[in-house]
Design an enzyme around this catalytic site. Structure first.
Site, mmCIF file in Angstrom:
data_model
loop_
_atom_site.group_PDB
_atom_site.id
_atom_site.type_symbol
_atom_site.label_atom_id
_atom_site.label_comp_id
_atom_site.label_asym_id
_atom_site.label_seq_id
_atom_site.Cartn_x
_atom_site.Cartn_y
_atom_site.Cartn_z
ATOM 1 N N HIS A 143 0.813 -1.217 0.000
ATOM 2 C CA HIS A 143 0.000 0.000 0.000
ATOM 3 C C HIS A 143 0.850 1.271 0.000
ATOM 4 C CE1 HIS A 143 0.508 -0.197 4.497
ATOM 5 N NE2 HIS A 143 0.541 1.113 4.353
ATOM 6 N N ASP A 173 0.200 -7.703 1.543
ATOM 7 C CA ASP A 173 0.575 -6.291 1.635
ATOM 8 C C ASP A 173 2.091 -6.117 1.695
ATOM 9 O OD1 ASP A 173 0.182 -3.579 1.628
ATOM 10 O OD2 ASP A 173 -0.175 -3.422 3.777
ATOM 11 N N GLY A 245 3.351 6.792 7.926
ATOM 12 C CA GLY A 245 4.710 6.985 7.443
ATOM 13 C C GLY A 245 5.652 5.909 7.922
ATOM 14 N N ASN A 246 5.269 5.211 9.009
ATOM 15 C CA ASN A 246 6.059 4.082 9.497
ATOM 16 C C ASN A 246 5.839 2.823 8.656
ATOM 17 O OD1 ASN A 246 6.031 5.355 12.663
ATOM 18 N ND2 ASN A 246 7.835 4.234 11.991
ATOM 19 N N SER A 247 4.772 2.796 7.864
ATOM 20 C CA SER A 247 4.457 1.603 7.088
ATOM 21 C C SER A 247 5.638 1.198 6.220
ATOM 22 C CB SER A 247 3.225 1.840 6.214
ATOM 23 O OG SER A 247 2.069 1.954 6.989
ATOM 24 N N LEU A 302 -8.225 -23.777 -4.117
ATOM 25 C CA LEU A 302 -9.282 -24.767 -4.316
ATOM 26 C C LEU A 302 -10.380 -24.266 -5.248
ATOM 27 C CD1 LEU A 302 -9.814 -26.255 -0.733
ATOM 28 C CD2 LEU A 302 -8.157 -26.884 -2.489
ATOM 29 N N GLY A 303 -10.522 -22.948 -5.353
ATOM 30 C CA GLY A 303 -11.577 -22.403 -6.212
ATOM 31 C C GLY A 303 -12.949 -22.463 -5.584
#
Length: 404
Positions: A143, A173, A245-247, A302-303
């Site tokens: 992100h 992510d 901002g730490n992400s 597996l769908g």
């Protein structure tokens, strides 16, 4: 004569009344001993059957004295090892902005000629990343760089460069970038499976764009899931302050090794409230390797569309306890469809292991190599049914805000 009789009887009657009262109050005057007060030994005794059995004193485990020895007075050495490998990431993308309605009117357009206001504008965002290889690979969050047209990486030593996107994995992510610089600082990755609740943890990143910052806390929990943040969740929770901002930044141990990639916070105000989440280093290492070597993350599939089992649903399917998952949908021509699974089936076991948690089962299936045969146990119409499914490869999910 009558008066003499009355005068003689009155004292006699009065004496009798007084004597009766004395006998009632003091029975020993009449020669009767008072009823003895029962001694404790004379109290009624319970029968042997009613008396509680004699038990030894409970064995209590005594905790050792609290060790109040002084801990480290500084984590400067750990920070010095890790911080140079934590970078600031500035991503930007160009978006089309809506044209003012008046600009569609020829009368107003004639005043601008060829100098019409641009319909494009630049959006910028900031985050953090961690250099994990001397080849220039940088781990960060999807992100942080999702949809970016340009990504700039700034090192603590002042160097800046543009980064190449090697690959992203929206479902965990995570994203991998690459930069071309010499003598890059690198962080060491720890075995995050050995992380314990109560361990000291330091978060390093670029919160609010103020510059590299270090905060300290402890590991509050491990294996956090069911948060609704990612498709695959296995977070480390910490109370080290993590802010916007730490992400993508580093969560390190007191030795300066990478424990996890800071990813999200739980907050009602937008700032840190002592509940932050990091992707474990072991998971980040696996994603890094697959994105670099395969260009994508390969997961088993597996769908099916699964629905959590509730007590009410379990009762309707004749199950004593709410276990397994309800198959709500089957992808056409997917692995489950080819194996004969149908909507309404209850998936109870995968490869002989009972399904107790849908998300855990989803992660276990994702770890299976596509093409492998997988035994399944399902309930259909109240009867158990054994099937064998060939695991497929999970399709890459669309990224609405990803690059064109």
């Amino acid at each position: 004569m009558g008066r003499k009789l009355i005068s003689w009887l009155w004292p006699a009657l009065a004496g009798l009344v007084i004597a009766a009262l004395l006998l009632l109050l003091f029975p020993q005057l009449g020669g009767r001993a008072p009823a003895p007060t029962p001694e404790p030994d004379a109290l009624p005794v319970a029968s042997e059957e009613a008396r509680p059995a004699s038990r030894p004193s409970p064995e209590i485990e005594q905790a050792p004295p609290l060790n109040r020895g002084q801990g480290p007075v500084s984590y400067a050495e750990a920070v010095e090892r890790a911080a140079p490998a934590v970078v600031n990431i500035y991503s930007s993308r160009i978006v089309e902005r809506d044209e003012h309605p008046l600009m569609s009117d020829p009368f107003f357009r004639q005043f601008y000629g060829d100098d019409l206001p641009s319909r494009q504008r630049m959006l910028s965002s900031l985050g953090s990343g961690v250099i994990v290889s001397r080849d220039g690979y940088v781990l960060t969050n999807h992100h942080v760089i999702g949809g970016a047209d340009q990504i700039q990486v700034a090192l603590r030593d002042g160097r800046e460069t543009l980064a190449e996107v090697i690959g992203t994995d929206p479902e965990s992510d995570l994203a991998v970038l690459r930069i071309e610089l010499d003598e890059l600082p690198v962080i060491a990755l720890s075995d995050s499976s050995r992380v314990a609740v109560g361990d000291v943890a330091l978060a390093i990143g670029n919160p609010f764009g103020v510059g590299q910052t270090v905060t300290m806390g402890i590991i509050s929990a491990t294996g956090r899931s069911h948060l609704g943040l990612n498709a695959y969740e296995d977070f480390i929770q910490t109370d080290a302050a993590i802010n916007p901002g730490n992400s993508g930044g580093a969560l390190i141990d007191p030795e300066g090794a990478l424990v996890g990639i800071n990813t999200a916070i739980f907050s009602r105000s937008g700032g840190s409230q002592g509940i932050g989440f990091a992707i474990p280093a072991n998971l980040a290492r696996n994603i890094l390797e697959e994105l670099v070597t395969q260009g994508r993350v390969i997961r088993g599939w597996l769908g099916i569309e699964a629905q959590e089992m509730t007590p009410e649903l379990a009762l309707s399917f004749g199950l004593q306890t709410p276990r397994g998952v309800v198959i709500a949908g089957v992808m056409a021509d997917g692995p489950a469809d080819r194996a004969g699974l149908r909507p309404g089936d209850v998936l109870l076991e995968v490869d002989g292991r009972p399904i107790l948690d849908a998300r855990v089962a989803m992660s276990d299936i994702a770890a299976i190599t596509p093409g492998s045969e997988l035994p399944l146990t399902v309930i259909r119409g109240g009867q158990p049914l054994e099937l064998v499914l060939e695991v497929g490869e999970r399709p890459t999910p669309p990224t609405p805000n990803g690059p064109e």
